[in-house]
Structure formats: C-alpha cells, structure tokens
Design an enzyme around this catalytic site. Structure first.
Site, PDB file in Angstrom:
ATOM      1  N   LYS A 285       0.839  -1.202   0.000  1.00  0.00           N
ATOM      2  CA  LYS A 285       0.000   0.000   0.000  1.00  0.00           C
ATOM      3  C   LYS A 285       0.876   1.256   0.000  1.00  0.00           C
ATOM      4  O   LYS A 285       0.626   2.203  -0.745  1.00  0.00           O
ATOM      5  CB  LYS A 285      -0.924   0.008   1.233  1.00  0.00           C
ATOM      6  CG  LYS A 285      -2.030  -1.033   1.156  1.00  0.00           C
ATOM      7  CD  LYS A 285      -2.822  -1.157   2.453  1.00  0.00           C
ATOM      8  CE  LYS A 285      -3.807  -2.318   2.365  1.00  0.00           C
ATOM      9  NZ  LYS A 285      -4.576  -2.572   3.573  1.00  0.00           N
TER      10      LYS A 285
ATOM     11  N   GLN B 286      -5.293  -1.483   9.820  1.00  0.00           N
ATOM     12  CA  GLN B 286      -4.951  -2.722   9.118  1.00  0.00           C
ATOM     13  C   GLN B 286      -5.456  -3.925   9.915  1.00  0.00           C
ATOM     14  O   GLN B 286      -5.125  -4.094  11.085  1.00  0.00           O
ATOM     15  CB  GLN B 286      -3.416  -2.801   8.929  1.00  0.00           C
ATOM     16  CG  GLN B 286      -2.943  -4.017   8.163  1.00  0.00           C
ATOM     17  CD  GLN B 286      -3.359  -4.011   6.681  1.00  0.00           C
ATOM     18  OE1 GLN B 286      -3.318  -2.967   6.021  1.00  0.00           O
ATOM     19  NE2 GLN B 286      -3.774  -5.150   6.163  1.00  0.00           N
TER      20      GLN B 286
ATOM     21  N   ASP C  51     -11.281   3.000   4.186  1.00  0.00           N
ATOM     22  CA  ASP C  51     -11.653   1.606   3.908  1.00  0.00           C
ATOM     23  C   ASP C  51     -13.161   1.431   3.764  1.00  0.00           C
ATOM     24  O   ASP C  51     -13.618   0.358   3.379  1.00  0.00           O
ATOM     25  CB  ASP C  51     -11.157   0.696   5.051  1.00  0.00           C
ATOM     26  CG  ASP C  51      -9.852  -0.008   4.695  1.00  0.00           C
ATOM     27  OD1 ASP C  51      -9.575  -0.154   3.483  1.00  0.00           O
ATOM     28  OD2 ASP C  51      -9.123  -0.412   5.611  1.00  0.00           O
TER      29      ASP C  51
END
Ligand code: NAD
Length: 284
Positions: free
Chosen positions: A50, A94, A117
């Site tokens: 990422k 995460q 997200d």
C-alpha cells in the site's frame, strides 16, 4: 479464456490517479494514515504494498505502528489524534488486529470523513441502501476490474462465496446494484455446487486454497478469485486456477488479480476523501 489482469489494470488506473493528483501541485498532498497493531507477517507485506503504491501516485503515507499488547484506550487515543490532524485525509486500521481489542468500536471511531476503507457502519449503512458512499477497497476494486473488461452484470446470475463485512457481503450488494441476481454461499451452505454450477459469475472469497473446482462451475463462467492463501511459500487463490481456467470465459489470476485492484481502490478512496476535505476548505 480472457485473464482479468488486475496488475496491469491497476497500473493504468494508478497512473490516471497520479495525473489527477499532479494537478494539485503546490497544495497539501493527499495523505493516508495506516494503523498497524502487532507484527502479523501478512499485514506487514500488505502495508508495504500500500505504501509503495501510494508513493508512486503522489499520496503521502503515515504509518502508526503500535505494539501487540496495546490497550483499547491507547488505540482509541491514536485514532482521535489522526481524526483531528488536518494533514491526514484517510485513515485505515490494518486488519486483523489482536483479539483483546474491540475492532468494531475502533472502526466506528474513525471519522466518517477519513474512513478510507469504508468499514464504518455509517458507510456500510449507505452501501446497503445503494446510496453514494465509501465502498470498501476489495469490492470496489473488483467492480472496477469488471468494468474495465466491459463485463455487463445486468441479468447475470452471480454467486458470491463468503459473507464477510469486508469482501463477501459488500461485493454481493454491488453486484446486485449492477443488475445481477445474487446468491450468497457461506460456511453453513449445503451443497455449494448446486449454486455455483448455475452461476454466470462466481466471486470466491473463502480463504481456502483451490476451494472452487472445475466440476463446480459451468462453461464460460466468469471467475473472480479474491482468496490469498500462502501454501508452501506460494500465493494460491480460492479457485483451482489450472482446471477452472480451461472452462471459464474470464478469470482473475492469483496473484496479480484482485490484490492490485484492492490497492488501487484504497488510493482512489483516499483521493476522494482528500477532494471532499479540500473542497470544504475551499482549497480546490
Ligand atoms: P473471512 O474469513 O472473514 O470470511 C470467509 C468467508 O468464507 C466467511 O463468510 C465464511 O462463511 C466463508 N466460508 C468459510 N469456509 C467455508 C466453506 N467451507 N464453504 C463456504 N464458505 C466458507 O475472510 P475475508 O476477509 O472475506 O477474506 C476471504 C479471502 O479473501 C481470504 O483468503 C483473504 O486473504 C482474501 N482477501 C483478499 C483480498 C485481496 O485484496 N485480494 C482482500 C481481502 C481478503
């Protein structure tokens, strides 16, 4: 069989995103904060991917690495700091995180204006009302990949295997919104083949290597393999690629299928949040 090439599609879409970001030279750069708790090896490798993709398109990243044994309160404090930091446009936590932490509470503490997200219940709620929202990265990446290959979903019979909040459930909703008739199969489904054999498109998000076999699908099926399973050091999908690829019309490989598209979608979401914020500040 046409390979749904997530790697090159993401490369092209990332380049387009870079050109868009380049337009804002001289302004604050879009910035994504990544909270990583503990030392999960797979997470470390995803985060590396990422960060590297973000840097290439001109998105800054801030990695907040917290120790395994951190308390709920300390993680919450970190999220609140990021929520209030005007430099930060997007925040992701995460996953997975250590079991002693309340994941849902942490996700819902992330500001809805920074939820890159799209996991916040606010955004998930909008998604299930088919309204404009932040779409979670993997489902968004899948839809962008299908769109790139001009695959029309209207009227198709879709089967999604897996019902997680981050992949199976949201992608089911997006497929339905695109006009497909969707069946969701999961760990309690009896005789999954009965559903998959009838499907025009199967999305496999199970987490079991080579779960979907050639005798479970019909000829010319479209296959989206979300699975990432490490077997003897190699990445293997949830679909038996070798045999299913001989029957399918379109199919994603693993790796270089859904994975790079997920990263692209995260970057796209970050830029969307950045634009929203900068517009509110009358900066662009
Ligand atoms: P998860 O463990 O949260 O969900 C798995 C789902 O599979 C569950 O809904 C469960 O009901 C279903 N399932 C489990 N065993 C089953 C069985 N025997 N038969 C039918 N259904 C069964 O996993 P997830 O987070 O949704 O991820 C699924 C897979 O996708 C994993 O391999 C994960 O690593 C991968 N993944 C890939 C990306 C990417 O970018 N490519 C992103 C997220 C997840």
């Amino acid at each position: 069989m046409t390979l749904l090439d997530g790697y090159n599609t993401a490369k092209k879409l990332n380049h387009e995103l870079k050109l868009e970001i380049d337009k804002w030279k001289g302004l604050k750069k879009p910035t994504l904060a990544i909270i990583h708790i503990g030392n999960n090896a797979a997470s470390l490798s995803y985060i590396k991917g990422k960060i590297s993709a973000a840097e290439k398109v001109g998105i800054e990243t801030k990695l907040i690495h917290l120790k395994d044994q951190i308390s709920q309160k300390e993680v919450e404090d970190n999220i609140l700091i990021l929520n209030n930091d005007p430099q930060i446009d997007g925040i992701i936590l995460q996953l997975p995180i250590p079991k002693h932490l309340n994941k849902d509470r942490l996700i819902d503490l992330i500001s809805i204006d920074k939820d890159a997200d799209g996991f916040h219940t606010f955004h998930q709620g909008l998604l299930y009302q088919s309204r404009e929202t932040m779409v979670p990265a993997t489902p968004l990446g899948i839809m962008l990949l299908l769109e790139t290959y001009n695959i029309k979903l209207n009227g198709l019979k879709a089967v999604v295997i897996g019902r997680s909040n981050i992949v199976g459930s949201p992608v089911s909703r997006l497929l339905q919104d695109a006009g497909a008739t969707v069946t969701i199969c999961h760990s309690k489904t009896k005789d999954i083949s009965a559903y998959t054999k009838d499907a025009d498109i199967v999305v496999a998000a199970v987490g079991i290597p080579k779960f979907l076999k050639a005798d479970m699908v019909k000829k010319d099926v479209i296959i989206v393999d979300v699975g990432i399973n490490k077997v003897e050091g190699k990445l293997i999908g949830d679909v038996d690629f070798e045999h299913v690829s001989k029957i399918a019309s379109y199919m994603t490989p693993v790796p270089k299928g859904v994975g790079p598209m997920t990263i692209h979608a995260l970057l796209k979401n970050t830029v969307k949040l950045y634009v929203n914020t900068m517009k509110k500040r009358n900066s662009i």
